[in-house]
Design a protein around this motif. Structure first.
Motif, PDB file in Angstrom:
ATOM      1  N   THR A 127       0.832  -1.213   0.000  1.00  0.00           N
ATOM      2  CA  THR A 127       0.000   0.000   0.000  1.00  0.00           C
ATOM      3  C   THR A 127       0.863   1.258   0.000  1.00  0.00           C
ATOM      4  OG1 THR A 127      -1.711  -1.193   1.234  1.00  0.00           O
ATOM      5  CG2 THR A 127      -1.838   1.214   1.210  1.00  0.00           C
ATOM      6  N   LEU A 325      -7.791   1.950   0.686  1.00  0.00           N
ATOM      7  CA  LEU A 325      -8.911   1.014   0.793  1.00  0.00           C
ATOM      8  C   LEU A 325      -8.621  -0.278   0.028  1.00  0.00           C
ATOM      9  CD1 LEU A 325     -11.956   3.437   0.409  1.00  0.00           C
ATOM     10  CD2 LEU A 325     -11.263   2.201   2.467  1.00  0.00           C
ATOM     11  N   GLY A 326      -7.939  -0.161  -1.105  1.00  0.00           N
ATOM     12  CA  GLY A 326      -7.552  -1.352  -1.851  1.00  0.00           C
ATOM     13  C   GLY A 326      -6.622  -2.244  -1.045  1.00  0.00           C
ATOM     14  N   ALA A 328      -6.398  -2.282   2.246  1.00  0.00           N
ATOM     15  CA  ALA A 328      -7.170  -2.838   3.359  1.00  0.00           C
ATOM     16  C   ALA A 328      -8.034  -4.007   2.898  1.00  0.00           C
ATOM     17  CB  ALA A 328      -8.037  -1.744   3.972  1.00  0.00           C
ATOM     18  N   SER A 329      -8.601  -3.926   1.709  1.00  0.00           N
ATOM     19  CA  SER A 329      -9.447  -4.993   1.181  1.00  0.00           C
ATOM     20  C   SER A 329      -8.622  -6.250   0.943  1.00  0.00           C
ATOM     21  CB  SER A 329     -10.103  -4.551  -0.126  1.00  0.00           C
ATOM     22  OG  SER A 329     -10.935  -3.432   0.072  1.00  0.00           O
ATOM     23  N   ILE A 330      -7.421  -6.093   0.408  1.00  0.00           N
ATOM     24  CA  ILE A 330      -6.548  -7.244   0.181  1.00  0.00           C
ATOM     25  C   ILE A 330      -6.192  -7.927   1.499  1.00  0.00           C
ATOM     26  CG2 ILE A 330      -4.226  -7.926  -0.582  1.00  0.00           C
ATOM     27  CD1 ILE A 330      -4.459  -5.743  -2.736  1.00  0.00           C
ATOM     28  N   LEU A 332      -7.964  -7.830   4.336  1.00  0.00           N
ATOM     29  CA  LEU A 332      -9.154  -8.472   4.905  1.00  0.00           C
ATOM     30  C   LEU A 332      -9.490  -9.770   4.177  1.00  0.00           C
ATOM     31  CD1 LEU A 332     -11.409  -5.337   5.490  1.00  0.00           C
ATOM     32  CD2 LEU A 332     -10.351  -6.778   7.255  1.00  0.00           C
ATOM     33  N   LEU A 333      -9.366  -9.751   2.843  1.00  0.00           N
ATOM     34  CA  LEU A 333      -9.685 -10.944   2.063  1.00  0.00           C
ATOM     35  C   LEU A 333      -8.619 -12.030   2.213  1.00  0.00           C
ATOM     36  CD1 LEU A 333     -10.973  -9.257  -1.219  1.00  0.00           C
ATOM     37  CD2 LEU A 333     -12.348 -10.436   0.527  1.00  0.00           C
TER      38      LEU A 333
END
Length: 334
Positions: A127, A325-326, A328-330, A332-333
């Motif tokens: 990030t 946010l991208g 963070a999404s990676i 979390l997933l």
């Protein structure tokens, strides 16, 4: 060849944008994107036709990037030390030093992530790299287009030569930096006069809290002492920022001649930001620059870029938030 179509379209959009209005930062971004898409298309074609060579070039590019960051870090830190020694410890003079230290921290973060192979740290590093890459891309666009803008043709017809003020030495004496602007303004004025015009030289600069007189008055005195006709000088003595320089100068010029054209003079590092500000203020004219000491240039260009970045803060904030946010999404997933 179809892979190069986006790059060609972006370059054509850059050419059209520059012809329509050369003072837009979007021109710089379009030029940068055209090169990015062209390079991506070339690498894609190479990887498809010669996979082994494509991998080797990818490794070489990665190594060059790492070495480039290390060299750039050393250069910026060295320049930052020089700036502090010659110009003092003001926040603006610390920019190249801080940028160099930030690059060192980025290299340290990348190395740590590679060694530890911690999933969370890898995502954080990715990030941070995405954010740094976005800022670096905009900075390179700014540097390249600022260089190009400074070499574009300036119209030979102008009614005013506007000189942007700068701080005075001991509150009363024109500094070498400001003297460079004034000498360039005299040269521009002479060239315009040789083509049948007799423009007014408009000195723009108000009085700071530590100055004994407005900058514009000191600028006018400097010119008159060196033989420039006092009758061809006007003063704008209320401004305290570049935006005010241009906005207040515009009022003076419009009042005297609603159809005026002008040439704005500043230092070369300040040219493109002044041009962007002039466009946003509705000033009808382009900007030219005077030379600046080499050691001063890196910090000055970083400062100018920061100002441009903040000018478009809404767009830049939105893109930076999307990158975060991208990441963070990676995470979390994952």
């Amino acid at each position: 060849m179809l892979a190069y179509a986006p790059a060609v379209l972006l370059f054509l959009a850059f050419c059209a944008g520059t012809l329509r209005e050369r003072r837009r930062f979007s021109n710089a971004v379009l030029l940068g994107l055209s090169f990015i898409f062209a390079a991506a298309a070339w690498l894609t074609e190479l990887a498809r036709s010669q996979p082994a060579m494509g991998r080797e070039i990818g490794i070489v590019l990665f190594l060059l990037l790492a070495v480039g960051i290390a060299i750039l870090s050393w250069f910026l830190i060295s320049n930052g030390v020089t700036m502090v020694r010659k110009e003092g410890r003001s926040p603006a003079n610390l920019l190249s030093l801080l940028a160099g230290l930030a690059l060192v921290a980025l290299l340290a973060l990348m190395t740590t992530a590679l060694i530890l192979e911690n999933e969370t740290l890898v995502v954080v590093t990715g990030t941070v790299l995405a954010l740094a890459g976005y800022i670096a891309f905009l900075f390179l666009c700014f540097i390249v287009y600022a260089f190009l803008y400074g070499r574009l043709h300036i119209h030979r017809k102008a009614d005013y030569v506007v000189v942007l003020g700068a701080g005075l030495i001991n509150g009363a004496t024109v500094s070498p930096l400001l003297a460079g602007r004034l000498e360039r303004a005299r040269a521009v004025h002479t060239r315009l006069t040789a083509h049948g015009r007799q423009p007014v030289l408009l000195a723009s600069g108000g009085q700071g809290p530590d100055e004994a007189l407005p900058e514009s008055h000191a600028m006018a005195d400097y010119l008159v002492e060196r033989g420039f006709p006092a009758a061809l000088i006007e003063r704008e003595d209320r401004s305290s920022t570049t935006e005010e320089n241009l906005r207040f100068s515009k009022s003076i010029m419009e009042k005297a001649n609603p159809d005026y054209r002008c040439v704005v003079v500043t230092n070369n590092y300040h040219v493109f930001r002044a041009a962007v500000t002039a466009r946003r203020a509705g000033v009808r004219g382009q900007v030219v620059g005077s030379p600046t000491a080499a050691y001063f240039w890196p910090s000055a260009m970083i400062r100018e870029f920061v100002a441009i970045f903040l000018t478009y803060w809404r767009t830049n904030l939105a893109i930076c938030l999307l990158l975060v946010l991208g990441g963070a999404s990676i995470w979390l997933l994952g």
